[in-house]
Design a protein around this motif. Structure first.
Motif, PDB file in Angstrom:
ATOM      1  N   ASN A 103      40.588   6.233 -16.064  1.00  0.00           N
ATOM      2  CA  ASN A 103      40.533   6.561 -15.157  1.00  0.00           C
ATOM      3  C   ASN A 103      40.307   8.041 -14.319  1.00  0.00           C
ATOM      4  O   ASN A 103      39.992   7.676 -13.559  1.00  0.00           O
ATOM      5  CB  ASN A 103      41.788   5.397 -14.499  1.00  0.00           C
ATOM      6  N   LYS A 104      42.051   8.602 -14.653  1.00  0.00           N
ATOM      7  CA  LYS A 104      41.812   9.646 -13.698  1.00  0.00           C
ATOM      8  C   LYS A 104      40.937  10.704 -14.231  1.00  0.00           C
ATOM      9  O   LYS A 104      40.380  11.008 -12.675  1.00  0.00           O
ATOM     10  CB  LYS A 104      42.670  10.277 -14.263  1.00  0.00           C
ATOM     11  N   LEU A 105      40.028  10.216 -15.196  1.00  0.00           N
ATOM     12  CA  LEU A 105      38.733  11.601 -15.209  1.00  0.00           C
ATOM     13  C   LEU A 105      37.601  10.805 -14.745  1.00  0.00           C
ATOM     14  O   LEU A 105      37.021  11.469 -13.181  1.00  0.00           O
ATOM     15  CB  LEU A 105      38.400  11.723 -16.918  1.00  0.00           C
ATOM     16  N   ASN A 106      37.606   9.420 -14.430  1.00  0.00           N
ATOM     17  CA  ASN A 106      36.514   9.076 -13.543  1.00  0.00           C
ATOM     18  C   ASN A 106      36.613   9.013 -12.681  1.00  0.00           C
ATOM     19  O   ASN A 106      35.340   9.558 -12.047  1.00  0.00           O
ATOM     20  CB  ASN A 106      36.106   7.221 -14.122  1.00  0.00           C
ATOM     21  N   VAL A 112      34.276  14.011  -7.352  1.00  0.00           N
ATOM     22  CA  VAL A 112      32.956  15.374  -6.984  1.00  0.00           C
ATOM     23  C   VAL A 112      31.512  14.650  -6.456  1.00  0.00           C
ATOM     24  O   VAL A 112      31.034  15.565  -5.932  1.00  0.00           O
ATOM     25  CB  VAL A 112      33.294  16.292  -8.835  1.00  0.00           C
ATOM     26  N   LYS A 113      31.326  13.509  -7.224  1.00  0.00           N
ATOM     27  CA  LYS A 113      29.931  13.090  -7.159  1.00  0.00           C
ATOM     28  C   LYS A 113      29.739  12.748  -5.575  1.00  0.00           C
ATOM     29  O   LYS A 113      28.797  12.645  -4.367  1.00  0.00           O
ATOM     30  CB  LYS A 113      29.871  11.523  -7.745  1.00  0.00           C
ATOM     31  N   LYS A 118      24.305  16.958  -1.026  1.00  0.00           N
ATOM     32  CA  LYS A 118      23.215  15.980  -1.416  1.00  0.00           C
ATOM     33  C   LYS A 118      21.585  17.601  -1.001  1.00  0.00           C
ATOM     34  O   LYS A 118      21.741  17.571  -0.773  1.00  0.00           O
ATOM     35  CB  LYS A 118      23.169  15.039  -0.240  1.00  0.00           C
ATOM     36  N   LEU A 119      20.797  17.585  -2.600  1.00  0.00           N
ATOM     37  CA  LEU A 119      19.979  17.931  -2.755  1.00  0.00           C
ATOM     38  C   LEU A 119      18.610  17.170  -2.475  1.00  0.00           C
ATOM     39  O   LEU A 119      18.377  16.519  -2.702  1.00  0.00           O
ATOM     40  CB  LEU A 119      20.103  18.676  -3.756  1.00  0.00           C
ATOM     41  N   LYS A 120      18.446  17.800  -1.428  1.00  0.00           N
ATOM     42  CA  LYS A 120      16.400  17.009  -1.074  1.00  0.00           C
ATOM     43  C   LYS A 120      15.608  17.436  -1.424  1.00  0.00           C
ATOM     44  O   LYS A 120      15.659  18.761  -1.261  1.00  0.00           O
ATOM     45  CB  LYS A 120      16.530  16.924   0.486  1.00  0.00           C
ATOM     46  N   PRO A 121      14.768  17.465  -2.305  1.00  0.00           N
ATOM     47  CA  PRO A 121      14.162  17.433  -2.955  1.00  0.00           C
ATOM     48  C   PRO A 121      12.788  18.247  -1.461  1.00  0.00           C
ATOM     49  O   PRO A 121      12.504  18.320  -0.546  1.00  0.00           O
ATOM     50  CB  PRO A 121      13.102  17.001  -3.013  1.00  0.00           C
ATOM     51  N   ASP A 122      12.672  19.901  -1.985  1.00  0.00           N
ATOM     52  CA  ASP A 122      12.234  20.888  -0.720  1.00  0.00           C
ATOM     53  C   ASP A 122       9.757  20.527  -1.232  1.00  0.00           C
ATOM     54  O   ASP A 122       9.589  20.037  -2.182  1.00  0.00           O
ATOM     55  CB  ASP A 122      11.601  22.174  -1.498  1.00  0.00           C
ATOM     56  N   ASP A 123      10.013  19.598  -0.213  1.00  0.00           N
ATOM     57  CA  ASP A 123       8.651  19.016   0.064  1.00  0.00           C
ATOM     58  C   ASP A 123       7.801  19.565   0.351  1.00  0.00           C
ATOM     59  O   ASP A 123       5.922  19.051   0.440  1.00  0.00           O
ATOM     60  CB  ASP A 123       7.969  17.525   0.882  1.00  0.00           C
TER      61      ASP A 123
END
Length: 126
Positions: A103-106, A112-113, A118-123
């Motif tokens: 539970n702690k690790l989750n 972290v998530k 948030k990485l956006k793809p370079d269009d």
């Protein structure tokens, strides 16, 4: 060494008797202490795995992590080993501990998530 510790603890857990005594003897870490130590140990194993994958590990890196975690928690490594043996003989208590560890690790993973940018793809449109 990391594999040996994992196999050792797993073997004890699987081969242990099914005694259900809730009284923890003197000299054995509490369930909360075990949870905290095991969380840090699993995190250190992940670090060690990354270092190994990147070929940046040293011969004693796993041992150093193990001892530094015990030191961080002010726990004698022999007391941790004795506690792992004790809980290995009491799988119902070990199940409770490992449920808390997972539970702690989750929770840490989810945190972290959430914090990761948030990485956006370079269009290509600029």
């Amino acid at each position: 060494m990391r594999v040996k510790i994992f196999i050792f603890i797993s073997a004890l857990w699987l081969l242990a008797s099914c005694s259900d005594s809730n009284k923890i003897p003197e000299g054995i870490l509490s369930q909360k202490q075990m949870v905290d130590l095991l969380v840090d140990m699993h995190l250190s194993e992940a670090i060690n795995g990354q270092r190994f994958r990147l070929d940046q590990t040293t011969k004693n890196f796993s041992n150093d992590l193990y001892f530094s975690i015990c030191k961080k928690h002010d726990v004698d490594p022999d007391v941790f080993a004795k506690s792992a043996l004790y809980y290995g003989k009491h799988p119902k208590q070990y199940d409770v501990i490992y449920d808390q560890v997972l539970n702690k690790l989750n929770e840490m993973e989810e945190q972290v998530k959430k914090e990761a940018p948030k990485l956006k793809p370079d269009d290509g449109k600029k």
